[in-house]
Motif scaffolding. Structure first.
Motif, PDB file in Angstrom:
ATOM      1  N   PHE A  71       2.610   2.851   5.570  1.00  0.00           N
ATOM      2  CA  PHE A  71       1.203   2.964   5.201  1.00  0.00           C
ATOM      3  C   PHE A  71       0.369   3.253   6.433  1.00  0.00           C
ATOM      4  N   GLU A  72      -0.820   3.723   6.204  1.00  0.00           N
ATOM      5  CA  GLU A  72      -1.818   3.878   7.249  1.00  0.00           C
ATOM      6  C   GLU A  72      -2.969   2.930   6.948  1.00  0.00           C
ATOM      7  N   ARG A  73      -3.652   2.533   7.984  1.00  0.00           N
ATOM      8  CA  ARG A  73      -4.757   1.592   7.840  1.00  0.00           C
ATOM      9  C   ARG A  73      -5.743   2.054   6.757  1.00  0.00           C
ATOM     10  N   GLU A  74      -6.129   3.323   6.825  1.00  0.00           N
ATOM     11  CA  GLU A  74      -7.118   3.832   5.890  1.00  0.00           C
ATOM     12  C   GLU A  74      -6.583   3.868   4.458  1.00  0.00           C
ATOM     13  N   THR A  75      -5.265   4.015   4.315  1.00  0.00           N
ATOM     14  CA  THR A  75      -4.664   4.003   2.985  1.00  0.00           C
ATOM     15  C   THR A  75      -4.866   2.652   2.314  1.00  0.00           C
ATOM     16  N   LEU A  76      -4.624   1.574   3.072  1.00  0.00           N
ATOM     17  CA  LEU A  76      -4.829   0.237   2.513  1.00  0.00           C
ATOM     18  C   LEU A  76      -6.286   0.039   2.126  1.00  0.00           C
ATOM     19  N   TYR A 135       1.679  -3.375  -2.961  1.00  0.00           N
ATOM     20  CA  TYR A 135       1.678  -2.053  -2.326  1.00  0.00           C
ATOM     21  C   TYR A 135       3.027  -1.392  -2.580  1.00  0.00           C
ATOM     22  N   LYS A 183      -8.545   2.284   1.281  1.00  0.00           N
ATOM     23  CA  LYS A 183      -8.898   3.079   0.098  1.00  0.00           C
ATOM     24  C   LYS A 183      -8.318   2.481  -1.177  1.00  0.00           C
ATOM     25  N   ARG A 184      -7.068   2.028  -1.112  1.00  0.00           N
ATOM     26  CA  ARG A 184      -6.437   1.470  -2.304  1.00  0.00           C
ATOM     27  C   ARG A 184      -7.086   0.150  -2.714  1.00  0.00           C
ATOM     28  N   GLY A 230      -0.293   4.210  11.940  1.00  0.00           N
ATOM     29  CA  GLY A 230       0.786   4.176  10.959  1.00  0.00           C
ATOM     30  C   GLY A 230       1.588   2.889  11.106  1.00  0.00           C
TER      31      GLY A 230
END
Length: 319
Positions: free
Chosen positions: A138-143, A133, A145-146, A208
């Motif tokens: 980071f945000e939960r949803e970012t992880l 990463y 999606k990635r 966050g």
């Protein structure tokens, strides 16, 4: 080009197994003891995790499966045999009859467990988050999606978005203590012991989080040396030297896994000669920054340095 085992064609991802339960206090010791009870019996895997085991643990079937998952991931038990399970040298060192820390009271134990979970690629989210990463926050949803994009890019089959969401939720709960809430039951309020390491912190905005990079005062030299040798044995086992770049930046290396800056890594490497009595030495000869070894790279050699971090605790108990 991205480096590391996640990007090899032969890699098989893992986003499940924990049954959505993060690691809890006492679980590794309970799983270790259960395996130790049946060790030596032929085909003992079923005996370890059957209905009798569920009754002994006093928890549901899913939670027993989670305990088993974490014990394997932490490498305190091994199930690589056809139908057998046994304790490992690390497991016996920590949780055996004369274990260094059966109740997980010492930070070295937590660092060792964290190392097992994140330095190897078996637990995809854990390995990727610490080794790949690219940002601090980071945000939960970012992880989610990635990781979902990674799964699609790598053409990993049968990886559902819901499975990734559950895995990311479990990952965060492994390292970040939940905010107090009257709606949370007693069992759910029990935090993962790895929250004590302070590696990930919640930040102001909703969902966050921040990776906490920098020096780690509770990470002892013995655990760092263990991690360095363990990483070396997988990264370049036949090499007599290991570059600073690999230690600080390679996926699954000490710099990534322990969230150390380059200066922190340099400080750790500078004391290797004293910590290992010359078995490992830091060298900057001819402009090359590297670690030079005078020992064979093996699990036995790596584990031999672990007790260093527990001597202070043993001394206090003896007093």
């Amino acid at each position: 080009m991205s480096r590391g085992p996640l990007y090899q064609d032969s890699y098989s991802p893992q986003f499940s197994g924990h049954e959505t339960f993060p690691l809890r206090y006492g679980w590794l010791k309970k799983a270790f003891d259960r395996v130790a009870e049946t060790e030596g019996e032929d085909s003992n895997r079923t005996a370890c995790w059957d209905d009798d085991a569920i009754a002994r643990f006093g928890v549901g079937k899913n939670m027993v499966a989670s305990m088993r998952h974490w014990a394997r991931a932490a490498r305190v038990i091994d199930e690589t045999g056809t139908n057998s399970v046994q304790t490992t040298e690390l497991g016996r060192m920590l949780f055996g009859a004369k274990g260094l820390d059966p109740y997980m009271e010492h930070p070295a134990t937590l660092w060792l467990i964290h190392w097992q979970l994140t330095s190897r690629p078996e637990k995809t989210t854990w390995f990727w988050a610490f080794s790949h990463y690219p940002a601090i926050t980071f945000e939960r949803e970012t992880l989610v999606k990635r990781l979902d994009r990674l799964a699609k890019d790598r053409a990993w089959s049968r990886v559902a978005n819901t499975t990734i969401k559950n895995d990311v939720a479990c990952f965060i709960r492994t390292y970040v203590a939940r905010q107090p809430s009257g709606k949370v039951g007693h069992d759910d309020a029990l935090e993962s012991p790895l929250t004590e390491l302070g590696l990930i912190k919640a930040i102001g905005k909703k969902d966050g989080f921040r990776f906490v990079r920098g020096p780690k005062s509770t990470l002892g030299d013995g655990t760092f040396v263990y991690a360095l040798i363990d990483f070396w044995s997988r990264h370049s086992p036949n090499a007599a030297t290991l570059s600073f770049e690999a230690v600080a930046h390679a996926p699954g290396g000490p710099g990534r896994v322990f969230l150390l800056d380059e200066n922190d890594v340099a400080d750790r490497l500078a004391v290797l000669d004293d910590a290992t009595r010359g078995a490992l030495k830091w060298s900057e000869t001819a402009g090359l920054k590297q670690v030079v070894r005078n020992i064979d790279i093996s699990e036995e050699a790596a584990l031999s340095y672990v007790p260093m971090d527990y001597r202070e605790l043993v001394g206090k108990e003896a007093a």
